[in-house]
Structure formats: structure tokens, C-alpha cells
Design an enzyme around this catalytic site. Structure first.
Site, mmCIF file in Angstrom:
data_model
loop_
_atom_site.group_PDB
_atom_site.id
_atom_site.type_symbol
_atom_site.label_atom_id
_atom_site.label_comp_id
_atom_site.label_asym_id
_atom_site.label_seq_id
_atom_site.Cartn_x
_atom_site.Cartn_y
_atom_site.Cartn_z
ATOM 1 N N TYR A 75 0.822 -1.211 0.000
ATOM 2 C CA TYR A 75 0.000 0.000 0.000
ATOM 3 C C TYR A 75 0.860 1.267 0.000
ATOM 4 C CZ TYR A 75 -4.270 -2.761 0.400
ATOM 5 O OH TYR A 75 -5.307 -3.618 0.141
ATOM 6 N N SER A 76 0.800 2.079 1.055
ATOM 7 C CA SER A 76 1.436 3.398 0.999
ATOM 8 C C SER A 76 2.957 3.367 1.022
ATOM 9 C CB SER A 76 0.933 4.279 2.147
ATOM 10 O OG SER A 76 -0.399 4.672 1.904
ATOM 11 N N MET A 77 3.552 2.210 1.236
ATOM 12 C CA MET A 77 4.993 2.106 1.029
ATOM 13 C C MET A 77 5.340 2.236 -0.454
ATOM 14 S SD MET A 77 5.852 -0.806 3.882
ATOM 15 C CE MET A 77 7.393 -1.328 3.164
#
Length: 410
Positions: A75-77
Site C-alpha cells: 500500500y502506501s509504502m
């Protein structure tokens, strides 16, 4: 590429083996209590993995264990990866951090800023200046997420169909054009609000490079770094390695939930904000690129000064996230002493952070409770992988930082 493996004895790397056992035991208890399905944790010093533990299941119903080569929705990585893609183009002179975004994405011309009201009665005014590339990279552009429920502009995102940041059935270009038609929460460059900005950056990469985001990342980042498990979808040959996604239940347990549609071929929407799947091996390779200031195994993607710039606090006046974060969404003690660089958080005052952190520590996390960070002063890098979407803030991150720092013996 082979799976991540331990390369050096923990004691020889300046880590306390007994403290690492306590770290493993802490999260193993969460698995046994039904709060996590399973996990992977890796701790490296000087780039060499000195502690690697896998525990529990990647698929509870099927009884499949977590392994070193399990695939995770990060995800936001994804956001730091998208930032590296932009910085590659900056170094090539194809754009500048100070360029107005509308030079490449005309829909962002003449932005308007929220001035008052709610719903259909929202009042806006012309922005004092343009949204610039650096505003997107630092989340100071005035964009938002519809799921915050904290500001009238958040509601406008939901009303426009991007409650989860993705316009159903649309591609990246169509979705980003929609963002551009919505008002900004604040004047660009004046405050911080975690947002859809990395999707805009993903589209920027496409327009400037002339390549789809997945092709650019594969050719310019994943291929050169040997990140063979990372991409925007999972091939049939690798599908059985993908961990199932779970959500936290009201009683603190977990239950399966729908996740990114990673199986079934290339997605229509390529999210520069949260679209990647990866493995521990590949996350370690990416962290090493940053720790080594842009070079890994003889391959240089970025100049050292560019990585230094990426991992430096860029918030207005050198403030931290709590001081300049949009309220009430970011008014939390967890944001004390933490600034933001070009796609990563940066510890600016260790004495004020809730969790033990060295000055200059940088990294980022994903909504399914995945995280990585690099502590340059201690030559330390850490990653933790599981697949649980918490109902609110998850205790994994502060516990992990506390237990890792207790294991530092030098």
C-alpha cells in the site's frame, strides 16, 4: 532472486539476541491471540540482515505459513518508490521540484482553495500560487483523502466518487483530472495533509517519461535493483505466495477483507500512492538503495545529494507534522518530532517522538500494517510485514520501534 535471508549473527551486528527473542515473542503472542495472522520482521545493520523471523500464517483458512518469500500488499509504502521515480526525472533535467504541476498536467491550472461552507454551499477562492511538484512530494499541496471525514473538502472527494482515492472504473489519468477539479484544503505549501498527491506524482511520471507508471518503475527501479517480486499485479506463477488481507474486527480479532485486485492481470488504475505488491527481499533492496544514498551493488539510481534531499525535512519553517498538519486529522502526539521529506517521514527531534528513534530516521508505512525505516546514525534498517487493516491506529508500530531499540547493544 532468492528470498531474504539472515547474513550475519545478531551479536556480531551489535544486537542483543535475548532482546530480539522478546521482540519475536511479543508479536508471536499477537498471532496466538488472533490479532495478527502472521508476520515477518527483519533487522539489518550495515546493510546485512542480522535478524529475520517469520511466524504464523499468510492464509489462515488455507493454513499456509508465512515464508521469507511471501508477497505482501505494501500500500502506501508505494509512495517512496513513486518519489524515487520523480527524482530520477529531476536528475535527468526533465522536470524541477519547483515546476508548476499544470506545466505537465493542465487540469491543475488556476487551482482554487476552500474558503468556507459545506456541501453544495462550499465557497472557494483562487489560490495565491500554483501547486508545485515539491508540494506533491511533501503532501503540502492542499489535496486530501475522502475517508478522513475531518474537513468539508474531504466530503467533496466522497461526493465526487473518490472516497477511497480511486474513481471506480477510471485509470490514473482520469482520476487525477478529477482531483484537479476539486478545491484545495489550504494554500499550497502552507500546511501538511496526507493525501492523494502520490497518485498525481504517478501521473506526472507517465506524462514526463512517456511511459506507463508500471513500465517506468520496472525498467528504471525494479529491474536495476533486482526487485523481481515488486509490481502492480501478481502473475499466476506467483499468486500462491500472496498473503491474504484481513481487517481488524470490533473485538480486536481479524477477518478476511477485500484488498487490491492484484490477481488477474495488469490493473486499469496504477496507483502511485498505494498500488504495489512486494516481498521482504525487495523491500530490503529498496531500503538499501536509500541507506547507501542512491547506489546498490554497483547500480546508481540517484546521486547521494538527491537522497540526502529526499530524506530531509521539507515542512514549512522546519516544523513537525503535528505543528503544520491539517487539523484535526493530524493533531496527534505520534506526529511530534517528526517532519516529512520527499515521500518519507523524517525524525527531527527524537526527544519529542512517541517511539524511540534516532535523529534523521526516515521511512514510511502501509495501511495493512507494513512498515520500513532506516536509521542512518545507527546504520540500522528494519521492516515488518503482515496484512491487517486496523480500525484505527495500530499499536504494532510503536511496539516494534520500542522493542527494536531495546535490542541495540551498541
Amino acid at each position: 532472486m532468492p528470498p531474504l535471508r539472515q547474513e550475519v549473527d545478531a551479536g556480531a551486528a551489535g544486537l542483543d539476541p535475548e532482546a530480539l527473542k522478546r521482540l519475536d515473542g511479543h508479536f508471536a503472542r499477537q498471532v496466538e491471540e488472533g490479532r495478527l495472522p502472521g508476520f515477518l520482521v527483519a533487522v539489518a545493520r550495515g546493510g546485512r540482515v542480522a535478524h529475520l523471523t517469520v511466524h504464523g500464517l499468510r492464509d489462515v483458512a488455507a493454513g499456509l505459513p508465512v515464508t521469507a518469500d511471501t508477497l505482501w500488499r505494501i500500500y502506501s509504502m508505494t509512495k517512496p518508490v513513486t518519489s524515487v521515480a520523480v527524482l530520477i526525472l529531476v536528475e535527468e533535467g526533465r522536470l524541477s521540484l519547483d515546476d508548476p504541476v499544470d506545466r505537465y498536467l493542465p487540469a491543475f491550472a488556476e487551482p482554487r482553495v476552500y474558503a468556507g461552507g459545506t456541501g453544495e454551499d462550499v465557497v472557494t477562492r483562487p489560490a495565491a500560487g500554483p501547486v508545485r511538484v515539491r508540494h506533491l512530494m511533501t503532501h503540502t499541496a492542499g489535496l486530501t483523502f475522502g475517508f478522513y471525514h475531518a474537513h468539508p473538502v474531504d466530503a467533496l472527494y466522497r461526493a465526487a466518487g473518490v472516497a477511497s482515492s480511486v474513481l471506480p472504473g477510471a485509470d490514473l489519468a482520469e482520476t487525477v483530472d478529477l482531483y484537479a477539479r476539486l478545491p484545495l484544503q489550504f494554500e499550497p505549501g502552507t500546511r501538511w495533509n496526507y493525501s492523494v498527491a502520490s497518485n498525481v506524482l504517478g501521473r506526472l511520471v507517465e506524462v514526463v517519461s512517456g511511459q506507463p507508471l508500471d513500465v517506468f518503475c520496472a525498467q528504471r527501479i525494479f529491474g536495476p535493483l533486482g526487485m523481481t517480486d515488486t509490481g502492480f499485479h501478481v502473475t499466476d506463477a506467483r499468486a500462491d505466495r500472496l498473503a491474504e488481507l484481513y481487517g481488524e474486527t470490533e473485538d480486536g480479532g481479524i477477518a478476511p477483507v477485500a484488498g487490491l485486485p492484484l490477481r488477474g492481470g495488469r490493473p486499469r488504475f496504477l496507483s502511485g500512492s498505494g498500488g504495489l505488491v512486494s516481498s521482504a527481499h525487495d523491500v530490503h533492496r529498496f531500503a538499501e538503495l536509500l541507506r547507501r544514498r542512491g547506489e546498490l551493488d554497483g547500480v546508481r539510481l540517484l546521486a547521494p545529494h538527491t537522497v540526502d534531499l529526499m530524506t530531509r525535512n521539507h515542512l514549512p519553517g522546519g516544523a513537525d507534522l503535528r505543528a503544520v498538519g491539517s487539523r484535526p486529522a493530524h493533531d496527534t502526539p505520534a506526529n511530534d518530532g517528526v517532519g516529512f521529506g520527499l515521500g518519507v517521514s523524517v525524525v527531527t527531534d527524537p526527544a519529542r517522538t512517541q517511539s524511540p528513534s534516532g535523529l534523521g530516521t526516515y521511512g514510511w508505512s502501509g495501511v495493512a500494517t507494513t512498515t520500513f525505516w532506516v536509521d542512518p546514525g545507527r546504520d540500522l534498517s528494519v521492516q515488518f510485514m503482515t496484512q491487517v487493516r486496523p480500525r484505527s491506529s495500530h499499536a504494532v508500530y510503536p511496539d516494534l520501534k520500542r522493542l527494536v531499540h531495546r535490542a541495540l547493544a551498541d
